[in-house]
Scaffold this active site. Structure first.
Site, short mmCIF file in Angstrom:
data_model
loop_
_atom_site.label_atom_id
_atom_site.label_comp_id
_atom_site.label_asym_id
_atom_site.label_seq_id
_atom_site.Cartn_x
_atom_site.Cartn_y
_atom_site.Cartn_z
N GLU A 146 -3.52 -9.78 3.83
CA GLU A 146 -4.29 -9.53 5.06
C GLU A 146 -5.31 -10.62 5.36
OE1 GLU A 146 -3.50 -7.24 2.86
OE2 GLU A 146 -2.93 -5.36 3.84
N GLU A 189 0.84 -1.22 0.00
CA GLU A 189 0.00 0.00 0.00
C GLU A 189 0.87 1.26 0.00
OE1 GLU A 189 -2.15 -1.65 3.38
OE2 GLU A 189 -4.03 -1.48 2.26
C1 HXC Z 1 5.69 -7.56 12.58
C2 HXC Z 1 7.07 -8.83 11.29
C3 HXC Z 1 6.29 -8.57 10.16
C4 HXC Z 1 5.16 -7.71 10.30
C5 HXC Z 1 7.91 -9.86 9.57
N1 HXC Z 1 8.06 -9.64 10.88
N2 HXC Z 1 6.84 -9.21 9.10
N3 HXC Z 1 6.76 -8.34 12.50
N4 HXC Z 1 4.91 -7.25 11.54
N5 HXC Z 1 4.39 -7.37 9.29
C6 HXC Z 1 9.09 -10.15 11.78
C7 HXC Z 1 8.91 -11.64 12.04
O1 HXC Z 1 7.99 -11.85 13.07
C8 HXC Z 1 10.32 -12.06 12.42
O2 HXC Z 1 10.54 -11.67 13.76
C9 HXC Z 1 11.19 -11.17 11.55
O3 HXC Z 1 10.36 -10.08 11.15
C10 HXC Z 1 11.66 -11.89 10.29
O4 HXC Z 1 10.53 -12.42 9.62
P1 HXC Z 1 10.36 -13.98 9.31
O5 HXC Z 1 8.92 -14.25 9.24
O6 HXC Z 1 11.18 -14.82 10.24
O7 HXC Z 1 11.02 -14.07 7.86
P2 HXC Z 1 10.66 -15.12 6.70
O8 HXC Z 1 10.42 -16.47 7.27
O9 HXC Z 1 11.73 -14.96 5.66
O10 HXC Z 1 9.27 -14.61 6.10
C11 HXC Z 1 9.17 -13.32 5.49
C12 HXC Z 1 7.68 -12.94 5.32
C13 HXC Z 1 6.96 -13.10 6.68
C14 HXC Z 1 7.04 -13.86 4.27
C15 HXC Z 1 7.66 -11.51 4.80
O11 HXC Z 1 7.71 -12.40 7.67
C16 HXC Z 1 5.55 -12.59 6.68
O12 HXC Z 1 4.66 -13.25 6.15
N6 HXC Z 1 5.37 -11.43 7.30
C17 HXC Z 1 4.04 -10.84 7.47
C18 HXC Z 1 3.53 -10.26 6.18
C19 HXC Z 1 2.12 -9.74 6.32
O13 HXC Z 1 1.21 -10.51 6.64
N7 HXC Z 1 1.94 -8.47 6.09
C20 HXC Z 1 0.63 -7.80 6.19
C21 HXC Z 1 0.40 -7.30 7.58
S1 HXC Z 1 -1.19 -6.62 7.77
P3 HXC Z 1 11.34 -12.66 14.81
O14 HXC Z 1 11.23 -11.94 16.10
O15 HXC Z 1 10.66 -13.98 14.75
O16 HXC Z 1 12.72 -12.69 14.25
C22 HXC Z 1 -1.07 -5.10 7.10
C23 HXC Z 1 -2.31 -4.22 7.22
C24 HXC Z 1 -2.06 -2.83 6.74
O17 HXC Z 1 -0.10 -4.70 6.56
C25 HXC Z 1 -3.23 -1.91 7.03
C26 HXC Z 1 -3.21 -1.27 8.35
C27 HXC Z 1 -4.27 -0.24 8.57
#
Ligand code: HXC
Length: 263
Positions: A137, A117
């Protein structure tokens, strides 16, 4: 000259481009409130900075542009707080989209959820071949809340937007190029240089013409075509009140490069 007043954002001006780098690598540059506040402040800084003609938004490290809103921070929100968080992100991203100076997103890795976004609020998107895009999401029981339900369909069309939003699937940079979600894809090691060269190409144009073009496209895109065409004509007319327009047309006729001043 480098300037670094932020905790999660690096701000650096290089060759008329303000590089705003989201830097929370241990969280894959996820957006908590503090980071969003800092990005918006950095954008304001760049808008007010006379050295700056173009903004570049990117992520620190090789893995992520921005992996979304910070899920840990979000998970504790009440419905009212979540709604306010969404509005807060809307305000910050609108500021980027309405910025009178062009904003280039240099997408260096994951651009997911709020990260996708954020990239979509920028005016031009260039990606590294290793970048991945998505609105995941629904995997969290959420919907996009930082403009994704609206900007994605305006950029790629409703059918493609719904496919991405309903499946939560990620797409590669070449797929994003086919979708029109980005307009340039380059090798990861070339991203910084290609972005800098794109930024300098844009920065060499007249800043008034750039601002008026942005206004015509963005404000015009929100209203009925007849009204938008009238807006286009008045902004076109405004160009003729600028020294840059005189200089640009005169330089063409004199077979030389224009020297724009922004007046
Ligand atoms: C908080 C996050 C994060 C996020 C990653 N991390 N994305 N923390 N919020 N969005 C953290 C992980 O918990 C992890 O912390 C560290 O970063 C490394 O990530 P990993 O997951 O270990 O890496 P990997 O296995 O390589 O996977 C990468 C990834 C995955 C595929 C990008 O991290 C993932 O799916 N992240 C979430 C993506 C997501 O769902 N985004 C949308 C969020 S909702 P630790 O402490 O374990 O090392 C959104 C709504 C917006 O954006 C609107 C709001 C109004």
């Amino acid at each position: 000259m480098a300037q670094d007043p932020f905790r999660y954002v690096l701000y650096e001006v290089r060759e008329r481009a303000a590089w705003i780098t989201v830097s929370r690598p241990e969280r894959l540059n996820a957006l908590d409130r503090q980071t969003v506040t800092e990005i918006a402040a950095a954008v304001d800084l760049a808008v007010a900075d006379d050295r700056v003609a173009v903004l570049v938004l990117t992520g620190a490290g090789e893995k992520a542009f921005v992996a979304g809103a910070d899920i840990a921070e979000m998970s504790a929100m009440s419905p009212a707080e979540a709604q306010e968080f969404s509005r807060f992100l809307h305000r910050a991203l609108d500021r980027i989209e309405r910025c009178p100076k062009p904003v280039v997103a240099a997408v260096n890795g994951f651009a997911l959820g709020g990260g996708c976004e954020l990239a979509m609020a920028c005016h031009v998107r260039i990606a590294s071949e290793t970048a991945r895009f998505g609105q995941p999401e629904v995997n969290l029981g959420l919907i996009p809340g930082a403009g994704g339900t609206q900007r994605l369909q305006r950029i790629v069309g409703r059918g493609r937007a719904l496919d991405l939003i309903l499946t939560g699937d990620m797409v590669s940079a070449p797929e994003a190029l086919t979708l029109g979600l980005v307009t340039r894809v380059v090798a990861p090691e070339a991203l910084a240089a290609e972005t800098a060269s794109l930024a300098s190409k844009i920065a060499a144009k007249g800043p008034r013409a750039l601002a008026l073009a942005l206004e015509a496209v963005l404000a015009g895109g929100e209203i009925a075509q007849e009204e938008a065409l009238r807006l286009e004509s008045s902004l076109f007319g405004l160009c003729f009140a600028s020294e840059d327009m005189r200089e640009g047309t005169r330089a063409f006729l004199e077979k030389r490069k224009p020297a724009f001043t922004g007046r």
